[in-house]
Design a protein around this motif. Sequence first.
Motif, PDB file in Angstrom:
ATOM      1  N   TYR A 172      -0.969  -1.623   7.729  1.00 12.25           N
ATOM      2  CA  TYR A 172      -0.499  -2.866   7.134  1.00 12.25           C
ATOM      3  C   TYR A 172       0.965  -3.112   7.534  1.00 12.25           C
ATOM      4  CZ  TYR A 172      -4.495  -1.562   4.217  1.00 12.25           C
ATOM      5  OH  TYR A 172      -5.740  -1.171   3.772  1.00 12.25           O
ATOM      6  N   PRO A 173       1.202  -3.485   8.785  1.00 12.20           N
ATOM      7  CA  PRO A 173       2.577  -3.595   9.286  1.00 12.20           C
ATOM      8  C   PRO A 173       3.413  -4.678   8.600  1.00 12.20           C
ATOM      9  CG  PRO A 173       1.003  -4.536  10.850  1.00 12.20           C
ATOM     10  CD  PRO A 173       0.196  -3.822   9.809  1.00 12.20           C
ATOM     11  N   LEU A 174       2.775  -5.656   7.957  1.00 14.37           N
ATOM     12  CA  LEU A 174       3.535  -6.731   7.313  1.00 14.37           C
ATOM     13  C   LEU A 174       3.846  -6.440   5.854  1.00 14.37           C
ATOM     14  CD1 LEU A 174       1.621  -9.861   8.729  1.00 14.37           C
ATOM     15  CD2 LEU A 174       3.641  -8.708   9.671  1.00 14.37           C
ATOM     16  N   LEU A 175       3.399  -5.283   5.368  1.00 12.06           N
ATOM     17  CA  LEU A 175       3.494  -5.003   3.931  1.00 12.06           C
ATOM     18  C   LEU A 175       4.388  -3.808   3.599  1.00 12.06           C
ATOM     19  CD1 LEU A 175      -0.255  -5.581   2.984  1.00 12.06           C
ATOM     20  CD2 LEU A 175       1.670  -7.134   2.645  1.00 12.06           C
ATOM     21  N   ALA A 176       5.299  -3.465   4.478  1.00  8.89           N
ATOM     22  CA  ALA A 176       6.255  -2.401   4.179  1.00  8.89           C
ATOM     23  C   ALA A 176       7.125  -2.836   2.993  1.00  8.89           C
ATOM     24  CB  ALA A 176       7.129  -2.110   5.395  1.00  8.89           C
ATOM     25  N   PRO A 177       7.527  -1.909   2.133  1.00 12.03           N
ATOM     26  CA  PRO A 177       8.299  -2.286   0.936  1.00 12.03           C
ATOM     27  C   PRO A 177       9.513  -3.149   1.234  1.00 12.03           C
ATOM     28  CG  PRO A 177       7.620   0.012   0.792  1.00 12.03           C
ATOM     29  CD  PRO A 177       7.241  -0.454   2.173  1.00 12.03           C
ATOM     30  N   GLU A 178      10.262  -2.816   2.286  1.00 11.08           N
ATOM     31  CA  GLU A 178      11.477  -3.579   2.555  1.00 11.08           C
ATOM     32  C   GLU A 178      11.172  -5.022   2.974  1.00 11.08           C
ATOM     33  OE1 GLU A 178      10.496  -1.132   6.276  1.00 11.08           O
ATOM     34  OE2 GLU A 178      10.553  -0.846   4.084  1.00 11.08           O
ATOM     35  N   LYS A 179       9.980  -5.234   3.540  1.00 11.07           N
ATOM     36  CA  LYS A 179       9.624  -6.598   3.950  1.00 11.07           C
ATOM     37  C   LYS A 179       9.214  -7.442   2.745  1.00 11.07           C
ATOM     38  CE  LYS A 179       8.318  -5.152   8.604  1.00 11.07           C
ATOM     39  NZ  LYS A 179       7.231  -5.019   9.624  1.00 11.07           N
ATOM     40  N   ILE A 180       8.507  -6.851   1.812  1.00 10.61           N
ATOM     41  CA  ILE A 180       8.141  -7.570   0.595  1.00 10.61           C
ATOM     42  C   ILE A 180       9.377  -7.800  -0.274  1.00 10.61           C
ATOM     43  CG2 ILE A 180       6.739  -7.451  -1.498  1.00 10.61           C
ATOM     44  CD1 ILE A 180       5.198  -7.896   1.160  1.00 10.61           C
ATOM     45  N   GLU A 181      10.334  -6.908  -0.184  1.00 10.19           N
ATOM     46  CA  GLU A 181      11.555  -7.015  -0.973  1.00 10.19           C
ATOM     47  C   GLU A 181      12.462  -8.135  -0.481  1.00 10.19           C
ATOM     48  OE1 GLU A 181      14.986  -4.007  -0.720  1.00 10.19           O
ATOM     49  OE2 GLU A 181      13.793  -3.294  -2.417  1.00 10.19           O
ATOM     50  N   SER A 182      12.338  -8.496   0.793  1.00 12.84           N
ATOM     51  CA  SER A 182      13.258  -9.462   1.398  1.00 12.84           C
ATOM     52  C   SER A 182      13.331 -10.797   0.660  1.00 12.84           C
ATOM     53  CB  SER A 182      12.884  -9.687   2.870  1.00 12.84           C
ATOM     54  OG  SER A 182      13.748 -10.620   3.474  1.00 12.84           O
ATOM     55  N   PRO A 183      12.193 -11.469   0.355  1.00 17.46           N
ATOM     56  CA  PRO A 183      12.314 -12.749  -0.366  1.00 17.46           C
ATOM     57  C   PRO A 183      12.812 -12.590  -1.796  1.00 17.46           C
ATOM     58  CG  PRO A 183       9.996 -12.117  -0.132  1.00 17.46           C
ATOM     59  CD  PRO A 183      10.786 -11.189   0.732  1.00 17.46           C
ATOM     60  N   LEU A 184      12.663 -11.393  -2.370  1.00 17.21           N
ATOM     61  CA  LEU A 184      13.206 -11.152  -3.707  1.00 17.21           C
ATOM     62  C   LEU A 184      14.732 -11.134  -3.650  1.00 17.21           C
ATOM     63  CD1 LEU A 184      10.883  -8.270  -5.006  1.00 17.21           C
ATOM     64  CD2 LEU A 184      10.462 -10.733  -4.981  1.00 17.21           C
ATOM     65  N   ILE A 185      15.264 -10.438  -2.659  1.00 16.41           N
ATOM     66  CA  ILE A 185      16.721 -10.360  -2.493  1.00 16.41           C
ATOM     67  C   ILE A 185      17.298 -11.742  -2.202  1.00 16.41           C
ATOM     68  CG2 ILE A 185      18.548  -9.438  -1.022  1.00 16.41           C
ATOM     69  CD1 ILE A 185      16.874  -6.931  -0.662  1.00 16.41           C
ATOM     70  N   PRO A 189       0.791  -1.236   0.000  1.00 17.76           N
ATOM     71  CA  PRO A 189       0.000   0.000   0.000  1.00 17.76           C
ATOM     72  C   PRO A 189       0.819   1.280   0.000  1.00 17.76           C
ATOM     73  CG  PRO A 189      -0.926  -1.603   1.529  1.00 17.76           C
ATOM     74  CD  PRO A 189       0.390  -2.148   1.091  1.00 17.76           C
ATOM     75  N   GLU A 190       1.966   1.266   0.634  1.00 21.02           N
ATOM     76  CA  GLU A 190       2.764   2.490   0.762  1.00 21.02           C
ATOM     77  C   GLU A 190       3.235   3.034  -0.580  1.00 21.02           C
ATOM     78  OE1 GLU A 190       7.123   3.687   2.523  1.00 21.02           O
ATOM     79  OE2 GLU A 190       5.906   2.288   3.700  1.00 21.02           O
ATOM     80  N   LEU A 191       3.427   2.157  -1.553  1.00 23.56           N
ATOM     81  CA  LEU A 191       3.989   2.595  -2.832  1.00 23.56           C
ATOM     82  C   LEU A 191       3.118   3.628  -3.528  1.00 23.56           C
ATOM     83  CD1 LEU A 191       5.289  -0.780  -4.321  1.00 23.56           C
ATOM     84  CD2 LEU A 191       6.530   0.909  -2.959  1.00 23.56           C
ATOM     85  N   ALA A 192       1.796   3.492  -3.409  1.00 24.46           N
ATOM     86  CA  ALA A 192       0.876   4.400  -4.103  1.00 24.46           C
ATOM     87  C   ALA A 192       0.799   5.775  -3.443  1.00 24.46           C
ATOM     88  CB  ALA A 192      -0.516   3.784  -4.172  1.00 24.46           C
ATOM     89  N   CYS A 193       1.410   5.928  -2.278  1.00 22.93           N
ATOM     90  CA  CYS A 193       1.390   7.228  -1.593  1.00 22.93           C
ATOM     91  C   CYS A 193       2.294   8.250  -2.270  1.00 22.93           C
ATOM     92  CB  CYS A 193       1.828   7.067  -0.135  1.00 22.93           C
ATOM     93  SG  CYS A 193       0.673   6.130   0.894  1.00 22.93           S
ATOM     94  N   GLY A 194       3.279   7.778  -3.030  1.00 19.39           N
ATOM     95  CA  GLY A 194       4.205   8.709  -3.645  1.00 19.39           C
ATOM     96  C   GLY A 194       5.011   9.453  -2.595  1.00 19.39           C
TER      97      GLY A 194
END
Length: 440
Positions: free
Chosen positions: A284-297, A266-271
């Motif tokens: 949405y404490p589990l959906l911060a960009p860095e947390k979603i990015e973790s499994p990608l890294i 959700p944070e991404l659309a805030c600009g």
Amino acid sequence: MRLTLRRALAVGAALALVGVMTPGAAYSQDDPRSCNDLMGADAPAFIVCTWLAKPDEALGVALFWGADDNANLKEATPSDGKFLDCSAPGSVCPEAPGGGSEGDENSPFPEGAGDGGVPECEANQPCSVDGHGEGGDGTVSGSEQTGTFTPTPTPAGAQDAAIAAAAQTPAGQAITAAKAVQLRVWIDTELADDWKAGTETFTAAVKRIGALASRPEVAGIRFTSQLGYNTTFKTDEEITAFVTAASDALRQAAPGKRLGIHTVVPELACGANDACKAETRKRYPLLAPEKIESPLIAGRVDQLSLDSGLLYGGYDAWKINATQAHLNQWIQVRARSWDVLAQVAAEETGLVGQVTAAKIATRLSAPVKDGGAQQVNVWTSVQNAQGAVSRITAWDQLKKLLPIQRRLAGVYNPTSPETDVTTDLKKLSEVFGQIYLTTA
């Protein structure tokens, strides 16, 4: 410039084009084409945003290429490439030392290198290759992993039987039908509940999905949806353990297949709206960009699908409309270079029922046009809380998006066909280049 305009039309662009470039172009903050104000304060300093075409210009672009039944587009031809012909008189091309093209099969081995490829092993000792033991080359050894899953090897005969049985299931028959109409197949399943149910249930689910995915026409497996958004998991640790276990298990059960997850950030659309970003992190404490990015890294997943649902009305409190929310999200995705870590897809559920041509074009073109998403996943049917099913009806409008057909994927449930699976998939293949087959 003609190539830029042609691309704008090809993705149905009637919106503004945005480019994210390096500061080497030395864009001024006062540049009227700057869109740096759309970037958050935490955006990397080397990222500079500039409009390639503003909204009024983009409209003119679309009108120019679409006028008179696309006459200008039909007459356009590719630009001539610039290639060096090494056989032409007077041309000089560098040669690799020792003869042959650099990197080809005739290239000499480095000094001291062997050509047998035989591991260096001693009797009754751990084996190493190229001097590296298990985990010594930077990979994680089995003893170093946490939350991993090691399945019991399946005898060859039993595995063949499982593959044959999987081919007779609705999903297996749908894979066969999809292959017949040249659709690229993803298996769309949910393993979170199986993982939470325990090892025995999880093992059975992985083997079942692995048997389905063993077929060569299956490109990948999406093993979870709404990750971190629904109530399945309560902590970051749970999510990390699940994704790690599912990824490890599926890479063993279905080697070579790509793995994907679906969620929303959700944070991404805030600009650049700090109040919006603070509130979405709180909600949405589990959906911060860095947390979603973790499994990608970590290399746990190869595809990330971002849901578009919240973009339509979810940011009204901060006076961010759907168009701006879309733009904000994909600029942030580009700025974070997620496409380097995995394929990024947009997930669109809002095109069922009666929709306008403009809605079709905007929702499908915007993610690709803005450069953040490599493909768009479109739900072909949606079931509401009362059980009523709405399906795609705008076939004529969808067929006009042929230039991006390979970037469009349909999400289809073979257990709930509109006509029958074979007929449905043949119709879907006229619009989509890929299909996500929902299976338990």
